[in-house]
Design a protein around this motif. Structure first.
Motif, PDB file in Angstrom:
ATOM      1  N   VAL A   1       0.862  -1.180   0.000  1.00 55.16           N
ATOM      2  CA  VAL A   1       0.000   0.000   0.000  1.00 55.16           C
ATOM      3  C   VAL A   1       0.900   1.232   0.000  1.00 55.16           C
ATOM      4  O   VAL A   1       1.830   1.339   0.812  1.00 55.16           O
ATOM      5  N   GLN A   2       0.621   2.163  -0.899  1.00 57.47           N
ATOM      6  CA  GLN A   2       1.447   3.365  -1.011  1.00 57.47           C
ATOM      7  C   GLN A   2       1.334   4.190   0.264  1.00 57.47           C
ATOM      8  O   GLN A   2       0.229   4.536   0.707  1.00 57.47           O
ATOM      9  N   PRO A   3       2.446   4.529   0.887  1.00 56.18           N
ATOM     10  CA  PRO A   3       2.399   5.337   2.123  1.00 56.18           C
ATOM     11  C   PRO A   3       1.727   6.685   1.870  1.00 56.18           C
ATOM     12  O   PRO A   3       1.893   7.304   0.826  1.00 56.18           O
ATOM     13  N   GLY A   4       0.951   7.102   2.856  1.00 56.39           N
ATOM     14  CA  GLY A   4       0.351   8.424   2.803  1.00 56.39           C
ATOM     15  C   GLY A   4      -0.978   8.506   2.094  1.00 56.39           C
ATOM     16  O   GLY A   4      -1.599   9.572   2.068  1.00 56.39           O
ATOM     17  N   VAL A   5      -1.439   7.390   1.484  1.00 56.57           N
ATOM     18  CA  VAL A   5      -2.722   7.393   0.788  1.00 56.57           C
ATOM     19  C   VAL A   5      -3.777   6.790   1.714  1.00 56.57           C
ATOM     20  O   VAL A   5      -3.608   5.686   2.229  1.00 56.57           O
ATOM     21  N   ARG A   6      -4.861   7.524   1.927  1.00 52.42           N
ATOM     22  CA  ARG A   6      -5.902   7.088   2.853  1.00 52.42           C
ATOM     23  C   ARG A   6      -6.961   6.247   2.144  1.00 52.42           C
ATOM     24  O   ARG A   6      -7.087   6.249   0.933  1.00 52.42           O
ATOM     25  N   ASN A   7      -7.716   5.502   2.977  1.00 51.66           N
ATOM     26  CA  ASN A   7      -8.881   4.739   2.515  1.00 51.66           C
ATOM     27  C   ASN A   7      -8.521   3.692   1.467  1.00 51.66           C
ATOM     28  O   ASN A   7      -9.224   3.517   0.462  1.00 51.66           O
ATOM     29  N   LEU A   8      -7.420   2.993   1.694  1.00 59.30           N
ATOM     30  CA  LEU A   8      -7.048   1.872   0.847  1.00 59.30           C
ATOM     31  C   LEU A   8      -7.145   0.584   1.666  1.00 59.30           C
ATOM     32  O   LEU A   8      -6.965   0.605   2.886  1.00 59.30           O
ATOM     33  N   PRO A   9      -7.416  -0.552   1.034  1.00 55.27           N
ATOM     34  CA  PRO A   9      -7.435  -1.810   1.782  1.00 55.27           C
ATOM     35  C   PRO A   9      -6.056  -2.092   2.368  1.00 55.27           C
ATOM     36  O   PRO A   9      -5.043  -1.801   1.726  1.00 55.27           O
TER      37      PRO A   9
END
Length: 493
Positions: A132-140
């Motif tokens: 999961v890409q750091p700093g991106v919200r609302n991801l599984p």
């Protein structure tokens, strides 16, 4: 440099080279290349006339697959879409030795034009979030398992977006290596962009819906995401190091450029340690190589470690080889013979191979004269046990994964016959009994066709069958966590 942001970089480059080619040009070129590939395979591939189960996939797809691909050709509008359609037709044969690859800079493993900020991997029979890409919200979160997207199950999505386009999903290796692309946009106009809504499940919780939004693209991040999902060898493919008190032999490529002369010298210098009672690890993860020399290198490595006197009686017999008697296939051997004779080192080291090639050409001449579609020649038979002692005192752990293909599989045919050798890791790629590739440029000049032009009809391991470690010798953790892999391997001694 890997291509990343441009939606049709290859198409634009080709347009410049071809004088501003139009979409209609690409459609025509696609139809022309598909027909040429079909005809070359029909006229030269052994499976077109060889009876048996190994030929069934070929014969069922040859014409049906052409019709399928030609029906899609009207949508081709760029170099990328041309390359995807060629790949689709070739992959439909379910034969790893049939490929159509672009002659321009193609879609490398880190190519993407849109992504949702995370990657998925094929883990334990499901598509699981691996990065999961750091700093991106609302991801599984990492570990979440894809359930469905807009009513389509994860398996339906994989079949539509990956199978034949990105890999062969009838194989474990095909699923593993294509899994990061499941929800990415790779500029394949037949599979679409990033899905909008998908459900993921974490553990025993109820599935949760996530809205997937395209995220900014960064080359380093995309590569990190892929490498966090699929094991990729480092910059030095051949090396020997000491890990936990025993040699760890890295063989992550069988390519000409890997540096085999220096590596073989290192093996010979470390031979006392490799044969010691502590044992050693032979790491073949990611090891690929399609040429005859790839197999020769694998066998050469085994001979250096175990000695030719010990391995010779354990090498699988070549048995019978069946050839498709065509002028095109004969020409391949004529050109190969000329290259052999022009290489002084090859003449010195492999004189018997030259004589064998001359005999094959003579057999082609006889078969063509008699109008025979096939002819069979006996290969090297099994050798009786020489009685030579095993010089390797310790256990040998051979570590493999989905990247072990081509010459790596031939090498395993030998290694798995040696005493005190255990195969561990993950399921390998598959290969075909249709071997020794012909490479031909297709009419557009944008694609190359390659296919095996002879059949190893007596090979003990059938077509499409991988090597799979036994129960208890399969690594079920994160294959890209090198520390975890090394710790686990250490427990096997």
């Amino acid at each position: 440099m890997q291509r990343l942001l441009t939606a049709s970089t290859a198409g634009l480059a080709l347009a410049v080279c071809a004088g501003a080619a139009s979409a209609q040009d690409f459609r025509a070129l696609a139809r022309q290349d598909l027909a040429a590939a079909h005809d070359a395979l029909r006229d030269n591939h052994p499976a077109a006339v060889l009876p048996g189960a190994a030929s069934e996939d070929f014969r069922s797809w040859l014409d049906a697959g052409l019709a399928d691909a030609v029906a899609k050709a009207g949508q081709v509008n760029s170099g990328d879409s041309h390359a995807y359609l060629m790949r689709y037709y070739a992959a439909g044969f379910r034969d790893s030795n049939i490929e159509i690859t672009p002659t321009f800079e193609g879609m490398g493993p880190y190519f993407v034009t849109g992504w949702p900020g995370f990657a998925t991997g094929w883990r334990n029979g499901a598509y699981e979030v691996t990065y999961v890409q750091p700093g991106v919200r609302n991801l599984p979160p990492v570990g979440a398992v894809l359930v469905d997207c807009l009513g389509n199950t994860a398996e339906q999505i994989a079949q539509e977006r990956l199978d034949r386009w990105e890999g062969d999903l009838t194989t474990e290796a095909g699923r593993v290596r294509s899994a990061p692309y499941l929800l990415w946009n790779r500029n394949n106009l037949w599979t679409g962009g990033v899905p909008a809504l998908c459900n993921f499940k974490v553990g025993n919780r109820r599935p949760r819906e996530y809205r997937l939004l395209p995220q900014p693209l960064d080359a380093a991040t995309i590569e990190t995401a892929y490498r966090a999902t699929v094991y990729m060898p480092g910059a030095t493919p051949l090396a020997v190091e000491q890990v936990n008190g025993r040699p760890w032999v890295h063989v992550h490529s069988f390519a000409d450029s890997a540096g085999w002369d220096a590596f073989n010298a290192q093996i010979e210098g470390d031979i006392a340690s490799l044969r010691g009672p502590q044992g050693f690890v032979l790491d073949l993860r990611g090891a690929s190589g399609q040429s005859y020399r790839s197999t020769t290198r694998g066998y050469g490595l085994a001979n250096r470690i175990w000695t030719p006197e010990f391995t010779v009686s354990r090498q699988p017999a070549a048995g019978e080889i069946t050839y498709r008697a065509t002028a095109g296939n004969r020409q391949w051997f004529v050109e190969t013979l000329a290259r052999m004779e022009a290489d002084p080192r090859f003449v010195q080291e492999s004189g018997p191979v030259i004589e064998e090639t001359r005999a094959i050409i003579a057999a082609f001449d006889a078969a063509l004269e008699a109008d025979q579609p096939l002819f069979t020649l006996a290969g090297r038979s099994a050798v009786q046990d020489t009685g030579a002692a095993n010089p390797v005192q310790g256990q040998v752990v051979v570590l493999v994964d989905s990247g072990c293909s081509g010459g790596c599989l031939d090498t395993l045919d030998l290694l798995t016959r040696l005493p005190n050798v255990r195969l561990v890791g993950a399921t390998t790629a598959t290969d075909s009994i249709f071997i020794e590739r012909t490479n031909a440029r297709l009419p557009s000049n944008y694609s190359d066709l390659s296919y095996g032009h002879k059949a190893w009809t007596s090979r003990q391991r059938p077509s499409h069958q991988p090597f799979t470690p036994a129960t208890g010798l399969t690594f079920t953790g994160n294959p890209t966590d090198e520390a975890a892999v090394r710790t686990w391997v250490g427990t096997l001694f």
